[in-house]
Design an enzyme around this catalytic site. Structure first.
Site, PDB file in Angstrom:
ATOM      1  N   GLU A   1      28.220  30.780  57.005  1.00  0.00           N
ATOM      2  CA  GLU A   1      28.977  29.675  56.441  1.00  0.00           C
ATOM      3  C   GLU A   1      28.414  29.052  55.168  1.00  0.00           C
ATOM      4  O   GLU A   1      29.171  28.519  54.362  1.00  0.00           O
ATOM      5  CB  GLU A   1      29.128  28.570  57.510  1.00  0.00           C
ATOM      6  CG  GLU A   1      29.965  28.971  58.692  1.00  0.00           C
ATOM      7  CD  GLU A   1      31.403  29.262  58.288  1.00  0.00           C
ATOM      8  OE1 GLU A   1      32.098  28.363  57.792  1.00  0.00           O
ATOM      9  OE2 GLU A   1      31.822  30.430  58.448  1.00  0.00           O
TER      10      GLU A   1
ATOM     11  N   SER B   1      71.395  51.260  69.067  1.00  0.00           N
ATOM     12  CA  SER B   1      72.701  50.938  68.489  1.00  0.00           C
ATOM     13  C   SER B   1      72.877  49.452  68.226  1.00  0.00           C
ATOM     14  O   SER B   1      73.897  49.041  67.666  1.00  0.00           O
ATOM     15  CB  SER B   1      73.815  51.432  69.410  1.00  0.00           C
ATOM     16  OG  SER B   1      73.841  52.844  69.420  1.00  0.00           O
TER      17      SER B   1
END
Length: 738
Positions: free
Chosen positions: A101, A374
């Site tokens: 960090e 479909s």
């Protein structure tokens, strides 16, 4: 006076060029600005006080409610915290966090000049403010300030971080940070994090690899979620970055870095909170992910005291859970149902069923993309109508049809003769749609994809590949989820008005201030499908219900439009045998089965899948010829829609223009083959009579007997070339059918 004694007249100095004068003024202003900025900084610095720590930080619960804002859905108060002194946190754990960090933590003044420039640049561009880039800034944001993302709060953070760095020992700041930072899974602080990921709450017993992993995830617990397969690559890269930082600081040797980089440490995750138990756990998880997409960080979501009102309707959700758990075939082992219901015109996700228990499986079958089969034909219909095609135009209904040198078929090789586009939609005739999209429309597949994306199907790599795939009209690849299909069909229901699907209505802070509202989505709402095209699609899809593959939806006893969809292929359990026989089982199995139906008030999609990954064969769960969408998916849909719409008016769909409903005496598109018989001309106000041959009945069987011995051979209707499936779908999908 002699000339010699006269004083010489001094030569006249030339004037400075105007550009030099401007540069001089600019330089002066620049230095004045610097002096002013420095003076301002020191004045603000001297007058800035370090406030008292946020005493309520550990108890700010984020609550989540249903759409009424009253009934509780759950909460994100998952905070597990146990503070430990820095003396009990070994150096390799500290170094892992600073390596991840803030590598200059021990020497920087508490702020990062580069981070300040980046934040200023984002502000100037109107983008979202970034969080603090140093450990001190992150600690200040959590412990001393609110979570709102404003310019004033950002500057407060910078000044307090600078002052704290000068007035407090760095060790004290690191200790506070390690005991408050969020590591994901409800774990705040290093002790709780060790317990959550490795069931080891004593930081002194964490290995180097475990410490490096915890430092990896704290950067962004959502982005580096160990249970998200999509995050695995990101996690490994970040983990190696942390180890490299530890090597550079001298914490570990090069040999150790090489050894540790080979694999992540073995996880021993703590059991999840029961608040995510059951089907509603999927709702909470979806709401949390949407909050993250909206820009709320983990600290705000878990500990910011937010009140989140979702779009989920309590009554409708309860009814959907009943439908998704009770209206199923008797054989249910490894059978999965995904359901979603969207309110047309608003995009609100009213109800969703992703599975029976989120704690047992995080696979959300309502948001997981699948082959729509479909169910993609209505988008082809919309594209064709936009292209000037009429529903009365004639197309080839016989099987097979030749497309680019390949013979493609109807389900069970059924012949229908030459049919209108209306009849092709009603009976879901594959060859007619191949004829439409691949023979009669220029760039047909691309126009189909445009229509699908306009309606609301997300733009994905698989769908974009479909622009060049002749079988896209039969949805052969995982293009959409039930949530996607429900929202896309909702666009048709709303006369072509698209609205982004969402699960959050409103977010307020602990002070009651509205932080986000669904009103901000209004600018994304737009008419994406022409109004008359949408109404013609609704007209055709009502025919599907009146006399087509979705006839059972008439039981709802109100105007309904919808479409069935199944996708054939080779199930996961048959792929080895299929490879051994050189593709002899292609198209034999039903991999997905859909019914997506809608009224003007609700659009609901139901999907059935089987197998651990959803790639199993559905056919053994029904005694019909195949697991059709007009069977169990429609039955489950009815079990939800009937009670969900109870008490609401029987609203009908708006009729399309009268001229569009009249039969054209001269079809604008001629048949692709010479018709064997002339089809009957449709009357002026009603569609033509159905063909003599009808598709297999889609009615569900309440007593499935397994796959029938006399099951007809299913010729795969899909394009035989690879279609860009995801890694989870290695076979070549057979495409869609009824």
């Amino acid at each position: 006076m002699s000339e010699a004694r006269r004083r010489a007249v001094p030569a006249r100095k030339p004037k400075k060029h105007w550009a030099l004068r401007v540069l001089g003024w600019l330089a002066a202003l620049f230095f004045v600005g610097i002096i002013g900025a420095v003076a301002t900084f020191f004045i603000v610095y001297q007058t800035t006080d370090i406030p008292d720590p946020n005493k309520e930080f550990a108890t700010n619960t984020t609550t989540v409610t249903f759409a009424d804002g009253q009934q509780a859905l759950g909460s994100f108060y998952d905070q597990n915290r146990h503070s430990v002194p820095l003396a009990q946190i070994p150096k390799h754990v500290q170094d892992a966090v600073t390596a991840a960090e803030d590598r200059t933590f021990w020497t920087n003044p508490g702020i990062s000049p580069s981070g300040m420039v980046r934040a200023a640049w984002n502000i100037a561009r109107g983008e979202q403010l970034q969080g603090g880039s140093t450990i001190t800034q992150q600690y200040v944001k959590v412990m001393y300030l609110t979570q709102e993302r404003t310019v004033s709060r950002k500057f407060q953070e910078l000044f307090i971080a600078t002052k704290l760095s000068r007035s407090q020992d760095k060790s004290k700041t690191l200790e506070g940070y390690l005991n408050t930072v969020y590591f994901g899974y409800g774990a705040y602080g290093i002790s709780a994090a060790g317990d959550a990921y490795f069931q080891q709450s004593d930081p002194r017993k964490l290995s180097v690899q475990q410490a490096a992993f915890l430092a990896t995830v704290l950067n962004n617990p959502s982005l580096f979620d160990i249970n998200d397969p999509r995050a695995s690559k990101r996690i490994v890269e970040r983990y190696r970055y942390v180890l490299d930082g530890m090597r550079q600081s001298g914490t570990i040797t090069q040999a150790q870095q090489t050894a540790y980089s080979k694999s992540l440490p073995k996880m021993n995750m703590k059991k999840k909170s029961n608040r995510f138990k059951g089907p509603n756990g999927f709702l909470l998880d979806m709401a949390r992910k949407e909050l993250q997409r909206l820009g709320f960080d983990e600290d705000q979501i878990s500990g910011g005291g937010l009140k989140v009102v979702t779009t989920f309707d309590l009554k409708a959700q309860n009814q959907m859970v009943i439908a998704g758990t009770q209206e199923l075939p008797k054989k249910r082992n490894n059978l999965h149902v995904g359901m979603a219901s969207v309110r047309p015109g608003t995009g609100e996700l009213v109800a969703m069923y992703g599975g029976p228990d989120f704690l047992k499986s995080q696979l959300n079958w309502a948001t997981r993309p699948a082959r729509p089969g479909s169910g993609f034909k209505p988008f082809a219909l919309a594209a064709a109508l936009k292209d000037g095609t009429s529903v009365w135009d004639i197309f080839q209904g016989d099987s097979p049809i030749e497309i680019q040198g390949q013979e493609l078929n109807n389900e069970f090789d059924e012949d229908y003769g030459d049919v209108t586009l209306l009849k092709a939609t009603e009976q879901s005739i594959n060859t007619a749609f191949y004829d439409l999209v691949d023979n009669k429309m220029e760039n047909g597949p691309a126009k189909l994809v445009d229509a699908a994306e306009a309606a609301g199907i997300p733009k994905t790599k698989a769908l974009e590949i479909g622009r060049n795939n002749p079988s896209t009209v039969l949805g052969p690849d995982p293009y959409a989820s039930p949530v996607d299909m429900a929202n896309a069909y909702a666009t048709f229901a709303a006369d072509g008005m698209y609205a982004p699907v969402h699960t959050i209505k409103k977010v307020t802070g602990p002070d009651g201030k509205v932080l986000w509202s669904e009103k901000s989505l209004d600018k994304q709402k737009a008419r994406r499908i022409d109004q008359n095209v949408a109404r013609m699609v609704n007209y055709a899809l009502q025919d599907v219900v009146e006399k087509g593959t979705g006839e059972d939806a008439k039981e709802l006893d109100r105007p309904v439009a919808g479409k069935t969809g199944t996708a054939g292929g080779v199930a996961a359990e048959h792929r080895k045998a299929n490879a051994a026989c050189d593709g002899c089982k292609d198209g034999d199995d039903t991999l997905t089965s859909w019914w997506t139906g809608y009224t003007p008030q609700l659009s609901t999609s139901v999907l059935y899948r089987a197998g651990t990954t959803g790639e199993g064969d559905l056919d053994p769960y029904s005694s019909d010829d195949a697991f059709f969408g007009g069977g169990w998916p429609l039955k489950t849909w009815l079990a939800f829609m009937d009670p969900a719409l109870a008490g609401q008016p029987d609203m009908g769909f708006q009729d399309p223009d009268e001229d569009e409903l009249k039969d054209s005496p001269t079809p604008t598109i001629t048949p692709s083959e010479t018709p064997t018989s002339t089809p009957p001309a449709p009357p002026t106000s009603t569609p033509p009579a159905p063909p003599t041959s009808t598709p297999p009945t889609d009615k569900p069987s309440t007593t499935p007997t397994g796959k029938p011995t006399g099951k007809p051979t299913r010729t795969p209707p899909g394009w035989p070339f690879p279609t860009g499936g995801t890694p989870n779908t290695p076979d070549k999908p057979g495409g869609g059918d009824q």
